[in-house]
Design a protein around this motif. Sequence first.
Motif, PDB file in Angstrom:
ATOM      1  N   LYS A 172      91.608  -1.448 -37.995  1.00 47.02           N
ATOM      2  CA  LYS A 172      90.307  -0.886 -37.631  1.00 47.02           C
ATOM      3  C   LYS A 172      89.454  -1.906 -36.886  1.00 47.02           C
ATOM      4  N   GLN A 173      89.434  -3.127 -37.386  1.00 47.61           N
ATOM      5  CA  GLN A 173      88.621  -4.166 -36.744  1.00 47.61           C
ATOM      6  C   GLN A 173      89.084  -4.421 -35.314  1.00 47.61           C
ATOM      7  N   ALA A 174      90.380  -4.245 -35.067  1.00 42.64           N
ATOM      8  CA  ALA A 174      90.922  -4.440 -33.723  1.00 42.64           C
ATOM      9  C   ALA A 174      90.603  -3.281 -32.790  1.00 42.64           C
ATOM     10  N   GLY A 175      89.998  -2.215 -33.318  1.00 39.54           N
ATOM     11  CA  GLY A 175      89.539  -1.123 -32.472  1.00 39.54           C
ATOM     12  C   GLY A 175      90.460   0.074 -32.352  1.00 39.54           C
ATOM     13  N   TYR A 176      91.518   0.118 -33.134  1.00 36.27           N
ATOM     14  CA  TYR A 176      92.431   1.257 -33.075  1.00 36.27           C
ATOM     15  C   TYR A 176      91.867   2.444 -33.857  1.00 36.27           C
ATOM     16  N   ARG A 177      92.099   3.655 -33.360  1.00 40.37           N
ATOM     17  CA  ARG A 177      91.781   4.869 -34.100  1.00 40.37           C
ATOM     18  C   ARG A 177      92.924   5.147 -35.079  1.00 40.37           C
ATOM     19  N   MET A 178      92.597   5.750 -36.233  1.00 41.53           N
ATOM     20  CA  MET A 178      93.632   5.968 -37.242  1.00 41.53           C
ATOM     21  C   MET A 178      93.516   7.347 -37.876  1.00 41.53           C
ATOM     22  N   ALA A 179      94.686   7.919 -38.172  1.00 44.28           N
ATOM     23  CA  ALA A 179      94.770   9.185 -38.899  1.00 44.28           C
ATOM     24  C   ALA A 179      95.973   9.130 -39.830  1.00 44.28           C
ATOM     25  N   VAL A 180      95.976  10.018 -40.809  1.00 44.40           N
ATOM     26  CA  VAL A 180      97.125  10.208 -41.697  1.00 44.40           C
ATOM     27  C   VAL A 180      97.662  11.611 -41.479  1.00 44.40           C
ATOM     28  N   VAL A 181      98.980  11.718 -41.300  1.00 47.40           N
ATOM     29  CA  VAL A 181      99.663  13.010 -41.202  1.00 47.40           C
ATOM     30  C   VAL A 181     100.796  13.001 -42.223  1.00 47.40           C
ATOM     31  N   SER A 182     100.746  13.919 -43.173  1.00 44.37           N
ATOM     32  CA  SER A 182     101.666  13.905 -44.308  1.00 44.37           C
ATOM     33  C   SER A 182     102.184  15.301 -44.594  1.00 44.37           C
ATOM     34  N   ASN A 183     103.351  15.373 -45.250  1.00 48.11           N
ATOM     35  CA  ASN A 183     103.864  16.642 -45.745  1.00 48.11           C
ATOM     36  C   ASN A 183     103.371  16.952 -47.155  1.00 48.11           C
ATOM     37  N   LYS A 184     102.599  16.063 -47.747  1.00 47.33           N
ATOM     38  CA  LYS A 184     101.972  16.327 -49.032  1.00 47.33           C
ATOM     39  C   LYS A 184     100.936  17.446 -48.850  1.00 47.33           C
ATOM     40  N   PRO A 185     100.689  18.277 -49.879  1.00 48.15           N
ATOM     41  CA  PRO A 185      99.657  19.312 -49.743  1.00 48.15           C
ATOM     42  C   PRO A 185      98.329  18.743 -49.269  1.00 48.15           C
ATOM     43  N   ASP A 186      97.692  19.465 -48.356  1.00 48.26           N
ATOM     44  CA  ASP A 186      96.486  18.963 -47.710  1.00 48.26           C
ATOM     45  C   ASP A 186      95.386  18.537 -48.688  1.00 48.26           C
ATOM     46  N   PRO A 187      95.114  19.294 -49.761  1.00 48.54           N
ATOM     47  CA  PRO A 187      94.063  18.835 -50.685  1.00 48.54           C
ATOM     48  C   PRO A 187      94.355  17.472 -51.298  1.00 48.54           C
ATOM     49  N   ALA A 188      95.623  17.218 -51.662  1.00 45.04           N
ATOM     50  CA  ALA A 188      95.979  15.923 -52.238  1.00 45.04           C
ATOM     51  C   ALA A 188      95.858  14.813 -51.205  1.00 45.04           C
ATOM     52  N   VAL A 189      96.253  15.090 -49.957  1.00 43.37           N
ATOM     53  CA  VAL A 189      96.120  14.096 -48.894  1.00 43.37           C
ATOM     54  C   VAL A 189      94.659  13.689 -48.734  1.00 43.37           C
ATOM     55  N   LYS A 190      93.786  14.660 -48.654  1.00 45.06           N
ATOM     56  CA  LYS A 190      92.371  14.366 -48.456  1.00 45.06           C
ATOM     57  C   LYS A 190      91.777  13.661 -49.667  1.00 45.06           C
ATOM     58  N   GLN A 191      92.175  14.082 -50.867  1.00 44.58           N
ATOM     59  CA  GLN A 191      91.677  13.469 -52.095  1.00 44.58           C
ATOM     60  C   GLN A 191      92.085  12.000 -52.182  1.00 44.58           C
ATOM     61  N   LEU A 192      93.352  11.716 -51.945  1.00 47.22           N
ATOM     62  CA  LEU A 192      93.848  10.347 -52.073  1.00 47.22           C
ATOM     63  C   LEU A 192      93.334   9.450 -50.952  1.00 47.22           C
ATOM     64  N   CYS A 193      93.307   9.960 -49.738  1.00 47.56           N
ATOM     65  CA  CYS A 193      92.823   9.142 -48.627  1.00 47.56           C
ATOM     66  C   CYS A 193      91.340   8.828 -48.779  1.00 47.56           C
ATOM     67  N   ALA A 194      90.554   9.805 -49.255  1.00 44.74           N
ATOM     68  CA  ALA A 194      89.131   9.540 -49.473  1.00 44.74           C
ATOM     69  C   ALA A 194      88.942   8.457 -50.521  1.00 44.74           C
ATOM     70  N   LYS A 195      89.760   8.466 -51.550  1.00 39.93           N
ATOM     71  CA  LYS A 195      89.629   7.476 -52.625  1.00 39.93           C
ATOM     72  C   LYS A 195      90.035   6.084 -52.175  1.00 39.93           C
ATOM     73  N   PHE A 196      91.168   5.982 -51.487  1.00 42.12           N
ATOM     74  CA  PHE A 196      91.730   4.660 -51.205  1.00 42.12           C
ATOM     75  C   PHE A 196      91.432   4.147 -49.801  1.00 42.12           C
ATOM     76  N   PHE A 197      91.283   5.046 -48.816  1.00 44.95           N
ATOM     77  CA  PHE A 197      91.221   4.602 -47.427  1.00 44.95           C
ATOM     78  C   PHE A 197      90.046   5.189 -46.653  1.00 44.95           C
ATOM     79  N   GLY A 198      89.043   5.683 -47.369  1.00 45.25           N
ATOM     80  CA  GLY A 198      87.939   6.364 -46.717  1.00 45.25           C
ATOM     81  C   GLY A 198      87.171   5.514 -45.728  1.00 45.25           C
ATOM     82  N   ASP A 199      87.209   4.202 -45.885  1.00 44.76           N
ATOM     83  CA  ASP A 199      86.482   3.319 -44.971  1.00 44.76           C
ATOM     84  C   ASP A 199      87.243   3.059 -43.676  1.00 44.76           C
ATOM     85  N   TYR A 200      88.507   3.495 -43.610  1.00 50.17           N
ATOM     86  CA  TYR A 200      89.346   3.089 -42.492  1.00 50.17           C
ATOM     87  C   TYR A 200      89.931   4.257 -41.688  1.00 50.17           C
TER      88      TYR A 200
END
Length: 222
Positions: free
Chosen positions: A99-127
Amino acid sequence: MIDTVIFDLDGTLLNTLEDLTDSVNAVMEQYGFPVHTMEEIRSRVGNGAAKLIERVLPRGFEEPAYEDILAAFREHYRIHCEDKTMPYEGVVQMLAAVKQAGYRMAVVSNKPDPAVKQLCAKFFGDYVQKTFGDSDGIKRKPAPDLVYRALAELSSEASCAVYVGDSEVDLQTAASVPMTCISVTWGFRTPEQLLAAGACGDRMIRTGQELLPLLDLLRREG
């Protein structure tokens, strides 16, 4: 020029294996089927919840209670997906550096969407800016649909992006776009399995610290 990084989640950013195994075994016991070891579950994940449950049932999709078992698994995992799951060592620092280097980031997963959003918000919401999981009406990986959606929402395109994942599904996903794939070796597949699936040796990383230098190299080459 590379300016976007799309990540897989399970086996790439998060070690979800123990929670997945616990949820599978909870429903296996509930419905009277044999339980599975974590190593057995490790070899069966990657293609979403429906395929995972097919793979752990003796009769797969033909099991009469398949739909009920799948629904029970999804509900159990929704409640327990944070019990033991944690980022792999160095992953948070890796994302911070990217992130500091200026790259845009996303997560694309086969996990159910609610779990993806829940886990990413908890662990990686700043990035991570955008997160996408399995949901009705869009094909899951290795189809490119979710990747295209992520690229569109990040105002990027495949020629300016890389996909980072830990399995053959991620290699197939990147090829279906097509886009460059970087494989991590700390996840659910071994380096030997990744190479056998078509990973490129100089596009494999063994620690999170190796990602940013490789991204910068790809950016210069591009």
